[in-house]
Design a protein around this motif. Structure first.
Motif, short mmCIF file in Angstrom:
data_model
loop_
_atom_site.label_atom_id
_atom_site.label_comp_id
_atom_site.label_asym_id
_atom_site.label_seq_id
_atom_site.Cartn_x
_atom_site.Cartn_y
_atom_site.Cartn_z
N TRP A 84 0.87 -0.74 -0.19
CA TRP A 84 0.02 -0.12 0.56
C TRP A 84 1.06 0.79 -0.31
N ARG A 85 1.92 1.54 1.02
CA ARG A 85 2.60 2.53 1.33
C ARG A 85 3.15 2.60 -0.04
N ALA A 86 4.31 1.71 -0.85
CA ALA A 86 4.40 1.54 -1.71
C ALA A 86 3.69 2.19 -3.38
N ALA A 87 2.59 1.40 -2.93
CA ALA A 87 1.40 1.77 -4.91
C ALA A 87 1.16 3.15 -4.09
N ALA A 88 1.09 4.11 -3.09
CA ALA A 88 1.01 5.20 -2.63
C ALA A 88 1.51 6.20 -3.02
N GLN A 89 3.37 5.85 -3.12
CA GLN A 89 3.89 6.71 -3.19
C GLN A 89 3.92 6.58 -4.87
N MET A 90 3.53 5.70 -5.72
CA MET A 90 4.26 5.75 -6.87
C MET A 90 2.80 5.87 -7.99
N GLU A 91 1.32 5.96 -7.45
CA GLU A 91 0.14 6.38 -8.17
C GLU A 91 -0.53 7.83 -7.44
N SER A 92 -0.62 8.06 -7.73
CA SER A 92 -1.81 9.06 -7.51
C SER A 92 -2.55 9.22 -7.37
N ARG A 93 -3.59 7.73 -8.16
CA ARG A 93 -4.87 7.66 -8.43
C ARG A 93 -4.78 6.94 -6.33
N VAL A 94 -3.96 6.47 -6.51
CA VAL A 94 -3.43 5.52 -4.42
C VAL A 94 -3.68 5.97 -3.42
N PRO A 95 -4.45 6.52 -2.79
CA PRO A 95 -4.79 7.34 -1.73
C PRO A 95 -3.64 6.54 -0.79
N GLY A 96 -3.24 7.85 0.18
CA GLY A 96 -1.87 7.48 1.16
C GLY A 96 -2.40 6.11 2.43
N PRO A 97 -1.77 5.99 2.98
CA PRO A 97 -1.81 5.21 4.30
C PRO A 97 -1.87 6.65 5.39
N ASP A 98 -1.67 7.30 5.33
CA ASP A 98 -1.08 8.38 6.67
C ASP A 98 -0.73 7.52 7.76
N THR A 99 -1.44 7.54 8.86
CA THR A 99 -0.80 6.62 9.95
C THR A 99 -1.59 5.48 9.97
N ALA A 100 -0.90 4.85 8.91
CA ALA A 100 -1.12 3.63 9.02
C ALA A 100 -0.40 2.63 9.71
N ALA A 101 0.32 2.12 10.20
CA ALA A 101 1.38 2.30 11.73
C ALA A 101 0.29 2.22 13.02
N ARG A 102 -1.04 2.32 12.91
CA ARG A 102 -2.29 2.55 14.36
C ARG A 102 -3.32 1.71 13.76
N GLY A 103 -4.14 1.63 14.25
CA GLY A 103 -5.26 1.01 14.20
C GLY A 103 -5.28 -0.58 14.23
N ARG A 104 -6.20 -1.05 14.19
CA ARG A 104 -7.00 -2.35 14.78
C ARG A 104 -6.68 -3.37 13.28
N THR A 105 -6.21 -4.26 13.36
CA THR A 105 -5.51 -4.98 12.06
C THR A 105 -6.78 -5.12 10.46
N PRO A 106 -8.52 -5.27 11.39
CA PRO A 106 -9.32 -5.73 9.77
C PRO A 106 -9.08 -4.23 9.26
N TYR A 107 -9.56 -3.25 10.36
CA TYR A 107 -9.92 -2.53 9.49
C TYR A 107 -8.21 -1.68 8.89
N LEU A 108 -7.23 -1.75 9.26
CA LEU A 108 -5.90 -0.96 8.23
C LEU A 108 -5.92 -1.75 6.95
N VAL A 109 -6.71 -3.21 7.45
CA VAL A 109 -5.94 -4.38 6.07
C VAL A 109 -7.05 -3.97 4.96
#
Length: 286
Positions: A84-109
Motif C-alpha cells: 500500500w505504501r509503495a503503491a501510494a508513493q508511485m501512483e497519485s490515484r492510490v490514497p495514502g496510508p497516513d497513520t497506517a502504523a496504528r489501528g486495528r488490523t482488520p480496519y487497516l487491512v
C-alpha cells in the motif's frame, strides 16, 4: 538436457509446469533473441511448486472466502501495508496510508485493500487474491515442511548441465536459499527478476541463512548474479541487491509498463536476454 531452470513466484497454484513454461517461454526467447542469441525449449525446465499452495477441495467456488478479518497479524498484514505504501508513493490515484502504523488490523487491512484496488499495479487482482498472495509468502517463511518441499522441487530441476537459473519474485528467495544450502551444486549463473530478497523486515531478515550485520551470504554455486527490477515494482521494494549481497551482483533497472511485477515484460527485456545469453555463450553439446 536442462541448461536453464525457471523458478516462478506466488499465485501459480492453479497451473502446472508445462502450462507455466508455455506461458513463459515465448517471452524468454524474445529477450534472448534481442540479445543476439537463441534458446531451444528442450534446454529449459520450469521448477514448479505452485500446487503445494493449492487449497484442498471445499464447498465454495473459486478461492476460499477471505476478507480483512482473516489476515494474519504478522507478515501478511505487514506485506499488504508495505504494498500500500509503495503503491501510494508511485501512483497519485492510490490514497495514502497516513497513520497506517496504528489501528486495528482488520480496519487497516481493509483500507489497504480498498486503496490497492485503485492501483494500476494490482489491476484485476481481487481482495481475496491479494490476501492469498500475502498468505503464500507468510506460509513459505513460517512452515518449515512447506519451505523444504518447495526448495526440493527447485533442486530436483537442476542437472549437472544447468548453466542459468532465472527466478521471479518469491522464486528468487527459493533459489537463493536452496543454493546457499547446497554448495555442491555445479557452478551456475543466477538471474533474479522483481526480487524482494533485500527487503528488510519482511524478507531479508527471514532468510536462511540469516544475514550477518545486515549482509546476506553469497550462494556458493553462483558464479555470476544479475538482478533486474522495474522502478515501479512494489514487490521488489529494494531494487538493488548489491548493497546487501555484495558487489558481484549486477543490478539493472528496466521499464515494464503498468504491470511492473509481471514476469512477461521482465522476460522480454533486452537486459534479461543479455544476462541469460552471456551465460549461455558456449553452444550446447550434441
Amino acid at each position: 538436457m536442462t541448461r536453464l531452470v525457471l523458478v516462478h513466484g506466488i499465485a501459480q497454484q492453479h497451473k502446472g509446469p508445462r502450462t507455466l513454461l508455455a506461458d513463459w517461454y515465448p517471452g524468454l526467447t524474445d529477450g534472448v533473441i534481442l540479445a543476439g542469441a537463441a534458446l531451444e525449449e528442450r534446454d529449459v525446465t520450469m521448477a514448479f511448486y505452485g500446487d503445494l499452495f493449492r487449497p484442498v477441495g471445499h464447498r465454495g467456488l473459486g478461492e476460499p472466502e477471505l476478507d480483512a478479518s482473516d489476515v494474519d497479524e504478522g507478515l501478511e498484514r505487514d506485506l499488504l501495508l508495505a504494498w500500500w505504501r509503495a503503491a501510494a508513493q508511485m501512483e497519485s490515484r492510490v490514497p495514502g496510508p497516513d497513520t497506517a502504523a496504528r489501528g486495528r488490523t482488520p480496519y487497516l487491512v481493509q483500507r489497504a485493500l480498498d486503496a490497492l484496488s485503485h492501483s494500476a499495479f494490482f489491476a484485476g487482482i481481487g481482495e481475496r487474491m491479494l490476501i492469498s498472495d500475502a498468505r503464500q509468502v507468510r506460509r513459505y517463511f513460517t512452515e518449515p515442511d512447506l519451505r523444504r518441499a518447495i526448495q526440493a522441487r527447485f533442486l530436483a530441476a537442476l542437472t549437472d548441465r544447468t548453466e542459468v537459473v532465472v527466478a521471479h519474485s518469491l522464486g528468487s528467495v527459493v533459489a537463493y536459499e536452496a543454493l546457499c544450502a547446497h554448495p555442491q551444486v555445479p557452478d551456475l549463473t543466477l538471474v533474479t527478476l522483481g526480487s524482494p530478497l533485500a527487503v528488510r523486515g519482511l524478507v531479508l531478515d527471514r532468510l536462511l541463512p540469516p544475514p550477518r550485520d545486515g549482509r546476506g551470504r553469497w550462494p556458493a554455486p553462483v558464479r555470476g548474479w544479475t538482478n533486474i527490477a522495474d522502478r515501479g515494482d512494489v514487490v521488489a521494494l529494494a531494487k538493488d541487491l548489491a548493497p546487501v549481497f555484495g558487489h558481484r551482483v549486477t543490478d539493472v533497472l528496466v521499464h515494464n509498463g503498468a504491470r511492473a511485477h509481471d514476469v512477461r515484460p521482465y522476460l522480454t527485456a533486452r537486459e534479461t536476454g543479455q544476462a541469460i545469453a552471456s551465460a549461455l555463450r558456449t553452444p550446447a553439446a550434441e
